[in-house]
Design a protein around this motif. Structure first.
Motif, PDB file in Angstrom:
ATOM      1  N   ASP A  45       0.852  -1.180   0.000  1.00 12.71           N
ATOM      2  CA  ASP A  45       0.000   0.000   0.000  1.00 12.71           C
ATOM      3  C   ASP A  45       0.890   1.233   0.000  1.00 12.71           C
ATOM      4  N   VAL A  46       0.559   2.181  -0.878  1.00 11.87           N
ATOM      5  CA  VAL A  46       1.353   3.390  -1.017  1.00 11.87           C
ATOM      6  C   VAL A  46       0.451   4.594  -0.793  1.00 11.87           C
ATOM      7  N   THR A  47       0.866   5.487   0.105  1.00  8.39           N
ATOM      8  CA  THR A  47       0.176   6.754   0.275  1.00  8.39           C
ATOM      9  C   THR A  47       0.848   7.731  -0.667  1.00  8.39           C
ATOM     10  N   LEU A  48       0.079   8.313  -1.576  1.00  4.27           N
ATOM     11  CA  LEU A  48       0.648   9.205  -2.570  1.00  4.27           C
ATOM     12  C   LEU A  48       1.250  10.434  -1.894  1.00  4.27           C
ATOM     13  N   PRO A  62      -6.288  22.991 -16.913  1.00  2.00           N
ATOM     14  CA  PRO A  62      -6.038  21.593 -17.293  1.00  2.00           C
ATOM     15  C   PRO A  62      -7.288  20.746 -17.092  1.00  2.00           C
ATOM     16  N   ILE A  63      -7.283  19.562 -17.701  1.00  2.00           N
ATOM     17  CA  ILE A  63      -8.322  18.585 -17.396  1.00  2.00           C
ATOM     18  C   ILE A  63      -7.709  17.593 -16.411  1.00  2.00           C
ATOM     19  N   VAL A  64      -8.514  17.127 -15.479  1.00  2.00           N
ATOM     20  CA  VAL A  64      -8.026  16.270 -14.394  1.00  2.00           C
ATOM     21  C   VAL A  64      -8.779  14.954 -14.440  1.00  2.00           C
ATOM     22  N   VAL A  65      -8.019  13.863 -14.444  1.00  2.00           N
ATOM     23  CA  VAL A  65      -8.595  12.523 -14.346  1.00  2.00           C
ATOM     24  C   VAL A  65      -8.288  12.026 -12.939  1.00  2.00           C
ATOM     25  N   THR A  66      -9.338  11.662 -12.201  1.00  2.00           N
ATOM     26  CA  THR A  66      -9.174  11.210 -10.829  1.00  2.00           C
ATOM     27  C   THR A  66      -9.347   9.702 -10.763  1.00  2.00           C
ATOM     28  N   ALA A  67      -8.392   9.023 -10.105  1.00  2.00           N
ATOM     29  CA  ALA A  67      -8.453   7.570  -9.891  1.00  2.00           C
ATOM     30  C   ALA A  67      -8.794   7.326  -8.426  1.00  2.00           C
ATOM     31  N   TYR A  68      -9.895   6.637  -8.190  1.00  2.00           N
ATOM     32  CA  TYR A  68     -10.345   6.355  -6.830  1.00  2.00           C
ATOM     33  C   TYR A  68      -9.867   4.977  -6.378  1.00  2.00           C
ATOM     34  N   ALA A  69      -9.911   4.739  -5.079  1.00  2.00           N
ATOM     35  CA  ALA A  69      -9.408   3.490  -4.499  1.00  2.00           C
ATOM     36  C   ALA A  69     -10.178   2.272  -4.991  1.00  2.00           C
ATOM     37  N   ASP A  70     -11.464   2.429  -5.325  1.00  2.00           N
ATOM     38  CA  ASP A  70     -12.262   1.284  -5.777  1.00  2.00           C
ATOM     39  C   ASP A  70     -12.155   1.045  -7.288  1.00  2.00           C
ATOM     40  N   VAL A 109      -3.357  13.722 -13.575  1.00  2.00           N
ATOM     41  CA  VAL A 109      -3.952  12.553 -12.926  1.00  2.00           C
ATOM     42  C   VAL A 109      -3.891  12.792 -11.422  1.00  2.00           C
ATOM     43  N   ALA A 110      -5.053  12.746 -10.787  1.00  3.13           N
ATOM     44  CA  ALA A 110      -5.141  12.890  -9.336  1.00  3.13           C
ATOM     45  C   ALA A 110      -5.536  11.542  -8.764  1.00  3.13           C
ATOM     46  N   GLY A 111      -4.718  11.024  -7.883  1.00  2.00           N
ATOM     47  CA  GLY A 111      -5.017   9.741  -7.253  1.00  2.00           C
ATOM     48  C   GLY A 111      -5.538   9.952  -5.856  1.00  2.00           C
ATOM     49  N   ASP A 112      -6.579   9.239  -5.519  1.00  2.00           N
ATOM     50  CA  ASP A 112      -7.089   9.244  -4.154  1.00  2.00           C
ATOM     51  C   ASP A 112      -5.973   8.732  -3.240  1.00  2.00           C
ATOM     52  N   ALA A 113      -5.910   9.233  -2.002  1.00  2.00           N
ATOM     53  CA  ALA A 113      -4.843   8.823  -1.080  1.00  2.00           C
ATOM     54  C   ALA A 113      -4.875   7.326  -0.808  1.00  2.00           C
ATOM     55  N   GLN A 114      -6.054   6.703  -0.871  1.00  2.00           N
ATOM     56  CA  GLN A 114      -6.156   5.269  -0.651  1.00  2.00           C
ATOM     57  C   GLN A 114      -6.052   4.463  -1.944  1.00  2.00           C
ATOM     58  N   ALA A 115      -5.934   5.125  -3.081  1.00  2.00           N
ATOM     59  CA  ALA A 115      -5.842   4.422  -4.362  1.00  2.00           C
ATOM     60  C   ALA A 115      -4.487   3.730  -4.467  1.00  2.00           C
ATOM     61  N   SER A 116      -4.494   2.536  -5.011  1.00  2.00           N
ATOM     62  CA  SER A 116      -3.236   1.816  -5.189  1.00  2.00           C
ATOM     63  C   SER A 116      -2.516   2.356  -6.417  1.00  2.00           C
ATOM     64  N   TYR A 117      -1.266   2.031  -6.503  1.00  3.83           N
ATOM     65  CA  TYR A 117      -0.463   2.438  -7.649  1.00  3.83           C
ATOM     66  C   TYR A 117      -1.060   1.886  -8.942  1.00  3.83           C
TER      67      TYR A 117
END
Length: 146
Positions: A45-48, A62-70, A109-117
């Motif tokens: 598990d990695v915390t960004l 900019p346009i932002v793509v968000t990746a969630y943990a699920d 690209v914005a990753g949720d803090a709980q999102a995996s790599y």
């Protein structure tokens, strides 16, 4: 007379190493390592990270793509305040259209803090499929070092 000749022909010692047993052992070890290596592949598990860098000034939002943990993905277009959740195929089509009309558009690209790599990497791969050459990662400014 033939007995005397046979006695003089003794076997000479070979100065070579028989490597066949070593090859057998090496092949057995190779098979063992090939079977056990995938079993040792553990997830981490990695915390960004947070960053101290100041945000870049851009002429265009900019346009932002968000990746969630699920595993869900969401798109925030320039000028919008809320992300719009969408499937990977729809996201690819939307971003491809935006980039085709304005190739200089910055894509983040914005990753949720709980999102995996893996989820963040899947978002980047989706953007690459859409024809985006440069992708930047977002972080929380000012939170590092506190």
């Amino acid at each position: 007379m033939s007995l005397g000749i046979r006695r003089h022909r003794k076997r000479k010692l070979k100065s070579e190493i028989n490597v066949v047993p070593y090859i057998d052992v090496m092949l057995v070890l190779l098979v063992i390592f090939m079977i056990t290596a995938p079993l040792l592949n553990l997830g981490v598990d990695v915390t960004l990270p947070d960053g101290k860098a100041k945000s870049l000034q851009q002429k265009q939002d900019p346009i932002v793509v968000t990746a969630y943990a699920d595993g869900r993905l969401a798109l925030t277009r320039a000028g919008e305040s809320r992300p719009t959740a969408m499937e990977s195929g729809a996201l690819t089509a939307q971003v491809a259209g935006i980039v085709r009309n304005a190739p200089e558009t910055q894509v983040l690209v914005a990753g949720d803090a709980q999102a995996s790599y893996q989820q963040v990497w899947n978002a980047i791969s989706t953007l690459k499929e859409a024809g985006v050459d440069k992708v930047s990662l977002m972080s929380v400014p000012g939170a590092a070092g506190q």
